[in-house]
Design an enzyme around this catalytic site. Structure first.
Site, short mmCIF file in Angstrom:
data_model
loop_
_atom_site.label_atom_id
_atom_site.label_comp_id
_atom_site.label_asym_id
_atom_site.label_seq_id
_atom_site.Cartn_x
_atom_site.Cartn_y
_atom_site.Cartn_z
N CYS A 39 0.80 -1.22 0.00
CA CYS A 39 0.00 0.00 0.00
C CYS A 39 0.84 1.28 0.00
O CYS A 39 0.32 2.36 -0.26
CB CYS A 39 -0.95 0.00 1.20
SG CYS A 39 -1.85 -1.55 1.38
N HIS A 41 -3.78 6.41 1.82
CA HIS A 41 -4.12 5.07 1.35
C HIS A 41 -5.54 4.74 1.81
O HIS A 41 -5.92 5.00 2.95
CB HIS A 41 -3.13 4.05 1.92
CG HIS A 41 -3.59 2.65 1.84
ND1 HIS A 41 -4.05 2.08 0.67
CD2 HIS A 41 -3.69 1.67 2.78
CE1 HIS A 41 -4.42 0.83 0.90
NE2 HIS A 41 -4.21 0.56 2.16
N ASN A 69 -10.47 -1.22 -0.95
CA ASN A 69 -9.04 -1.07 -0.70
C ASN A 69 -8.29 -1.75 -1.84
O ASN A 69 -8.34 -2.96 -1.99
CB ASN A 69 -8.71 -1.72 0.65
CG ASN A 69 -7.22 -1.66 0.99
OD1 ASN A 69 -6.38 -1.47 0.13
ND2 ASN A 69 -6.91 -1.85 2.27
#
Length: 333
Positions: free
Chosen positions: A123, A258, A289
């Site tokens: 990430c 993120h 995500n």
């Protein structure tokens, strides 16, 4: 006497020219995934803020997603594809150990024979890629660089896992980085904490799978550990990035963390004391995500919905598996 070699130097400053995006073809609402994890739409919304996530068709690869995102970024940048000197792809979902996603993407978009390599920083990978692009250009090793965060996480998730499966989506986001007359990418604050590497990552190795001692490796996480680390430790990193850029939080036009979890994003913004004038990326609500892809995807959407942000300052921060992190302030194209 030893002959002197030449050591190149590049421009003093760089900037992001454009963003490109590609999302999975299918919107997957919470109701479609709650059965295997014995959950509910309400539980997922309350804990994560996710209403639906995008996932790619079975025949769509992470390479397809990455190439589509880069193609859009190149078109928007005005830089001819053949002038892109390097392609950096951040991904944890390349189904093959080799060849790299980046080399194939470079060829597909017309940048062959650009230098090409993949980054495995989960990430935080997009932030890592932008950092490297900035350094390559200012060192004279490249003039234009494509940076891509691309994931097809649906390939590496166990649909029965309650720790992370309901969070994940598929997509790719890309930027073109090039020289600038003025600073467009601030100093990067980056690092890792490998002592907590088990908090989020793959639960088995491919060797264990090959030997029949473990099932197919999939992503897992210790939610509370990741939440605490993200909220309390990453706020410090974000503050350092603002400070090292020589600005104040009130100078920001946008904050794009993120897209891990809406609760983390909201608490993050609160801890930073951001004024209401700062636009906050919340792409997770409908995209999910997407690990390395989440920051460029969220930025792309913000710019589409709020073109007035163009030219403003944005704080971007990535953090995730292996507890790696990276943050910098950039000027939005």
């Amino acid at each position: 006497m030893t002959a002197a070699i030449r050591q190149p130097t590049g421009p003093a400053h760089t900037r992001i020219y454009s963003y490109g995006a590609a999302r999975g073809e299918n919107a997957v609402p919470n109701d479609d995934i709650v059965g295997p994890i014995d959950s509910s739409d309400e539980w997922i919304r309350q804990r994560t803020g996710i209403v639906t996530r995008v996932r790619a068709d079975a025949g769509t690869t992470v390479i397809d997603l990455a190439a589509d995102a880069v193609a859009e970024a190149i078109e928007r940048s005005g830089v001819p594809a053949e002038q892109v000197d390097a392609v950096i792809v951040s991904t944890i979902s390349n189904p093959k150990q080799t060849p790299s996603v980046s080399a194939i993407v470079a060829d597909r978009v017309g940048a062959n024979p650009a230098a090409a390599y993949d980054v495995n920083a989960a990430c935080a990978g997009f932030s890592y890629g932008v950092t490297q692009a900035d350094a390559l250009i200012r060192a004279g090793a490249a003039r234009y660089v494509a940076v891509v965060g691309a994931e097809k996480l649906s390939d590496i998730v166990d649909p029965t896992d309650r720790t992370i499966s309901f969070l994940l989506g598929d997509g790719a986001g890309a930027v073109i980085v090039g020289p600038s007359d003025t600073p467009g990418i601030g100093p990067t604050v980056w690092g890792s904490d490998g002592s907590k590497a088990d908090a989020v990552g793959m639960n088995h190795t491919l060797v264990e799978f090959r030997d029949g001692t473990a099932p197919w490796p999939t992503l897992r996480q210790e939610g509370p550990t990741v939440f605490r680390w993200a909220v309390w430790e990453m706020v410090k990193v974000a503050r350092r990035a603002i400070e090292e850029a020589g600005i104040q939080a009130t100078d920001l036009a946008a904050f794009i963390p993120h897209q891990a979890n809406m609760r983390i994003i909201d608490e993050f913004a609160k801890q930073l004391g951001l004024p209401d004038t700062v636009a906050v990326g919340r792409d997770i609500e409908t995209t999910g995500n997407t690990s390395a892809a989440s920051i460029p995807l969220a930025t792309h959407r913000l710019l589409e919905e709020h073109p007035e942000l163009s030219g403003g300052l944005a704080l971007q921060i990535g953090f995730g598996a292996g507890l790696v992190f990276g943050a910098q302030v950039v000027v939005l194209p």
